[in-house]
Motif scaffolding. Structure first.
Motif, mmCIF file in Angstrom:
data_model
loop_
_atom_site.group_PDB
_atom_site.id
_atom_site.type_symbol
_atom_site.label_atom_id
_atom_site.label_comp_id
_atom_site.label_asym_id
_atom_site.label_seq_id
_atom_site.Cartn_x
_atom_site.Cartn_y
_atom_site.Cartn_z
ATOM 1 N N UNK A 58 -13.226 -16.749 -33.446
ATOM 2 C CA UNK A 58 -14.587 -16.856 -32.888
ATOM 3 C C UNK A 58 -15.583 -17.231 -33.983
ATOM 4 N N UNK A 59 -15.453 -16.572 -35.155
ATOM 5 C CA UNK A 59 -16.359 -16.881 -36.263
ATOM 6 C C UNK A 59 -16.222 -18.313 -36.737
ATOM 7 N N UNK A 60 -14.968 -18.810 -36.795
ATOM 8 C CA UNK A 60 -14.734 -20.195 -37.217
ATOM 9 C C UNK A 60 -15.343 -21.179 -36.219
ATOM 10 N N UNK A 61 -15.175 -20.872 -34.928
ATOM 11 C CA UNK A 61 -15.766 -21.732 -33.888
ATOM 12 C C UNK A 61 -17.289 -21.730 -33.986
ATOM 13 N N UNK A 62 -17.852 -20.547 -34.218
ATOM 14 C CA UNK A 62 -19.310 -20.444 -34.371
ATOM 15 C C UNK A 62 -19.789 -21.255 -35.579
ATOM 16 N N UNK A 63 -19.029 -21.210 -36.672
ATOM 17 C CA UNK A 63 -19.389 -21.985 -37.864
ATOM 18 C C UNK A 63 -19.436 -23.475 -37.560
ATOM 19 N N UNK A 173 -32.470 -21.366 -47.922
ATOM 20 C CA UNK A 173 -31.075 -21.177 -47.519
ATOM 21 C C UNK A 173 -30.908 -20.048 -46.511
ATOM 22 N N UNK A 174 -31.951 -19.215 -46.338
ATOM 23 C CA UNK A 174 -31.866 -18.060 -45.444
ATOM 24 C C UNK A 174 -32.655 -18.256 -44.157
ATOM 25 N N UNK A 175 -33.249 -19.445 -43.953
ATOM 26 C CA UNK A 175 -34.076 -19.702 -42.785
ATOM 27 C C UNK A 175 -33.403 -20.735 -41.891
ATOM 28 N N UNK A 176 -33.846 -20.771 -40.602
ATOM 29 C CA UNK A 176 -33.420 -21.807 -39.687
ATOM 30 C C UNK A 176 -31.914 -21.876 -39.522
ATOM 31 N N UNK A 177 -31.466 -23.126 -39.253
ATOM 32 C CA UNK A 177 -30.034 -23.330 -39.061
ATOM 33 C C UNK A 177 -29.249 -23.071 -40.336
ATOM 34 N N UNK A 178 -29.868 -23.351 -41.496
ATOM 35 C CA UNK A 178 -29.190 -23.042 -42.766
ATOM 36 C C UNK A 178 -28.932 -21.540 -42.893
ATOM 37 N N UNK A 179 -29.936 -20.748 -42.549
ATOM 38 C CA UNK A 179 -29.756 -19.303 -42.598
ATOM 39 C C UNK A 179 -28.730 -18.826 -41.579
ATOM 40 N N UNK A 180 -28.770 -19.440 -40.356
ATOM 41 C CA UNK A 180 -27.793 -19.063 -39.327
ATOM 42 C C UNK A 180 -26.374 -19.391 -39.783
ATOM 43 N N UNK A 181 -26.217 -20.577 -40.409
ATOM 44 C CA UNK A 181 -24.898 -20.972 -40.920
ATOM 45 C C UNK A 181 -24.424 -20.017 -42.001
ATOM 46 N N UNK A 184 -23.298 -16.730 -40.425
ATOM 47 C CA UNK A 184 -21.976 -16.834 -39.807
ATOM 48 C C UNK A 184 -20.890 -16.824 -40.877
ATOM 49 N N UNK A 185 -21.130 -17.555 -41.960
ATOM 50 C CA UNK A 185 -20.136 -17.601 -43.051
ATOM 51 C C UNK A 185 -19.957 -16.215 -43.661
ATOM 52 N N UNK A 186 -21.084 -15.504 -43.864
ATOM 53 C CA UNK A 186 -21.006 -14.151 -44.430
ATOM 54 C C UNK A 186 -20.266 -13.196 -43.496
ATOM 55 N N UNK A 187 -20.348 -13.436 -42.184
ATOM 56 C CA UNK A 187 -19.620 -12.595 -41.241
ATOM 57 C C UNK A 187 -18.125 -12.922 -41.239
ATOM 58 N N UNK A 188 -17.806 -14.201 -41.475
ATOM 59 C CA UNK A 188 -16.402 -14.620 -41.437
ATOM 60 C C UNK A 188 -15.655 -14.160 -42.693
ATOM 61 N N UNK A 189 -16.355 -14.167 -43.852
ATOM 62 C CA UNK A 189 -15.706 -13.829 -45.121
ATOM 63 C C UNK A 189 -15.011 -12.467 -45.094
ATOM 64 N N UNK A 190 -15.685 -11.365 -44.649
ATOM 65 C CA UNK A 190 -14.992 -10.065 -44.610
ATOM 66 C C UNK A 190 -13.776 -10.080 -43.679
ATOM 67 N N UNK A 191 -13.873 -10.841 -42.577
ATOM 68 C CA UNK A 191 -12.739 -10.915 -41.662
ATOM 69 C C UNK A 191 -11.545 -11.592 -42.330
ATOM 70 N N UNK A 192 -11.856 -12.663 -43.102
ATOM 71 C CA UNK A 192 -10.780 -13.358 -43.818
ATOM 72 C C UNK A 192 -10.145 -12.422 -44.847
ATOM 73 N N UNK A 193 -11.007 -11.663 -45.569
ATOM 74 C CA UNK A 193 -10.486 -10.744 -46.591
ATOM 75 C C UNK A 193 -9.620 -9.656 -45.956
#
Length: 552
Positions: A58-63, A173-181, A184-193
């Motif tokens: 799900x996180x990868x799809x969201x990314x 880097x923390x605003x708008x779509x850049x921040x949203x991206x 999402x990446x920060x949420x995916x990283x712990x799952x990958x670990x």
């Protein structure tokens, strides 16, 4: 993705065709990641770990979804003559070319607010822009035609649209779509670990089970061989003894010789399986020993690179490479700092010569191509004066002084922060070589700052981009350069005052000597006058006596 968001979206190929290398790379990596997730999902047992794979998918799809939206917004934004920025440039050119009288400084101020927003991504420049445009419209509304006012309004509208688009994309880097991206990446990283730790644990368990299973197989084969030896002692005793000897040799910690496989029956298959097991252990052992000796570039044998033990060793090799590179960067910085300190020990060198030595060292050490050193002079005007340069063409020596606030270099003094340019204008600077002139790919402008006081500017140009650790190294030694300049200025001022005092002392000594000589000459004159007066008095006395004698 970061390189695409900052630079690659500006390429003509992307703006015309909507394609870029970063998009292709992202798509390839996305497909590889999906394939890997599917493989892991099929390999995992039906337990709670399945939820980790589902969350990761799900996180990868969201990314991918957020990256696609961001790509679309960047396409709409455009660059130069494309998209919203192209429309903005067209609208301001229409205002500039319109037939009406206006103060060019007002239009230049509007362009400055526009450029400041693009450079710093700060909404305060939109406020300044709107304020200045309202004042500009009020000035020209008395004489300009309505069509002119419509062009000005259109210019304001185009600027507002591109500001809105930048806000949606993300001013930081923390605003708008850049921040949203990034979220999402920060949420995916712990799952990958988490999944990686689970897979690593399962791999170690599988390795342990495989070893015990293989040992069990060997033991079973030995037992079976002994049992069969009783019945087929004359036919298979020799192969059994070979297998036994090999197993005992392996159990004692030594690699046995390769068993000769001369049949396709059970004994031959056992020998072949045992040989394969020994080969895998030998390859893994040799790989680990080579890494232990410091050779981290060894390639694992492709024949065995897909088993669990091989993947674990290759992963360890990758981590050791990263650690070795980090250590190399730290050693590089320490070595450079030591060499730079040796240069600063040249106490007898002038500031110009010391500056030449510093630039020569920096250009060669960070593998740049050209550099210049400016010091700040604030006598009649606040200026930056170039005292040293390295690899500049002769025509560049014409501009020796830059006013503070003028150009990128002068602006760096006002901001007091490092400016790193990777989109260098063609006419900004050229690097000359035996093959001609070419525009550098990156320019680094570092203020020489000590206790919030800007002592000068260091400018370095290169045909290649500066790595992060090199920029940090240059910023670190810029403080030492600023300290050196401050110290040298203090020393020069002290020497100047001492020279003036010495000159005044010599002048006073000379005047004192002249006064002494004048005093001696005056004293000699007085003595001569006294002697002459005494002679004259004696002559008068003689005359009086003669007169008295004559009167008698």
């Amino acid at each position: 993705m970061a390189e695409f968001i900052s630079e690659e979206f500006k390429s003509t190929a992307f703006l015309k065709e909507g394609k870029s290398k970063a998009q292709e790379t992202f798509k390839t990596n996305y497909n590889l990641a999906n394939g890997l997730i599917n493989y892991i999902d099929e390999s995992l047992p039906w337990n709670e770990e399945r939820s980790k794979v589902t969350d990761l998918r799900v996180g990868l799809t969201k990314t991918a979804e957020v990256f696609a939206r961001l790509t679309g917004k960047l396409t709409q934004r455009g660059f130069k003559d494309f998209g919203l920025e192209g429309a903005l440039r067209k609208s301001i050119h229409e205002v500039e070319n319109a037939d009406f009288k206006y103060d060019k400084s007002d239009l230049l101020m509007l362009r400055r607010h526009e450029k400041d927003f693009f450079l710093r991504k700060d909404l305060k420049y939109q406020t300044e822009f709107n304020k200045t445009l309202i004042e500009f419209r009020e000035k020209v509304s008395k004489t300009a035609q309505p069509a002119i006012l419509d062009l000005i309004t259109n210019y304001q509208k185009q600027f507002a649209e591109i500001v809105d688009m930048e806000t949606k994309i993300g001013l930081t880097a923390n605003d708008g779509l850049r921040g949203e991206l990034q979220t999402v990446i920060n949420q995916v990283k712990p799952q990958i670990e988490k999944l990686n730790r689970y897979v690593d644990t399962q791999s170690k368990t599988a390795i342990s089970q495989s070893i015990w299973f293989l040992i069990l197989i060997v033991v079973i084969q030995i037992i079976s061989g002994v049992a069969l030896a009783i019945y087929y002692s004359n036919q298979i005793s020799k192969p059994i003894k070979q297998i036994k000897s090999a197993v005992l040799s392996l159990a004692s910690g030594n690699y046995p010789d390769e068993l000769v496989v001369d049949s396709t029956e059970e004994i031959g298959q056992t020998k072949d399986g045992f040989n394969q097991f020994v080969k895998r252990l030998q390859v893994a052992t040799n790989f680990a020993e080579t890494m232990g000796k410091g050779n981290l570039q060894l390639h694992y044998d492709d024949q065995f690179s897909n088993d669990v033990l091989a993947r674990a060793l290759i992963n360890m090799q990758t981590k050791l490479k990263d650690a070795d590179e980090q250590k190399a960067r730290i050693n590089w910085v320490n070595k450079g700092a030591a060499k730079f300190n040796d240069i600063l020990k040249e106490d007898n060198a002038s500031i110009e010569k010391l500056g030449d030595s510093i630039l020569r060292f920096l250009v060669n050490y960070v593998e740049a191509n050209q550099a210049a050193l400016f010091i700040r002079e604030s006598k009649e005007r606040d200026l930056l004066v170039r005292i040293s340069s390295y690899a500049y063409g002769k025509k560049k020596f014409i501009e020796q002084e830059i006013e503070v606030g003028q150009g990128v270099i002068g602006q760096a003094v006002l901001e007091g922060e490092t400016i790193y340019l990777t989109d260098v204008p063609k006419n900004y600077i050229s690097i000359t070589s035996g093959l001609g002139e070419s525009t550098p790919k990156a320019i680094l402008i570092v203020p020489l700052k000590i206790r919030d006081q800007i002592m000068g500017i260091l400018e370095i140009a290169s045909f290649s981009v500066f790595e992060k650790h090199k920029i940090e190294f240059i910023e670190q030694i810029s403080e030492n350069i600023a300290t050196m300049l401050s110290s040298r200025k203090s020393i020069e001022l002290t020497n100047q005052l001492l020279a003036e005092a010495r000159e005044k002392t010599e002048m006073l000594t000379q005047q004192e000597e002249e006064m002494r000589q004048n005093s001696e000459e005056l004293l000699a004159t007085q003595e001569e006058m006294t002697r002459q007066r005494q002679e004259l008095e004696a002559e008068l006395m003689e005359l009086r006596e003669q007169i008295q004698l004559q009167n008698k």
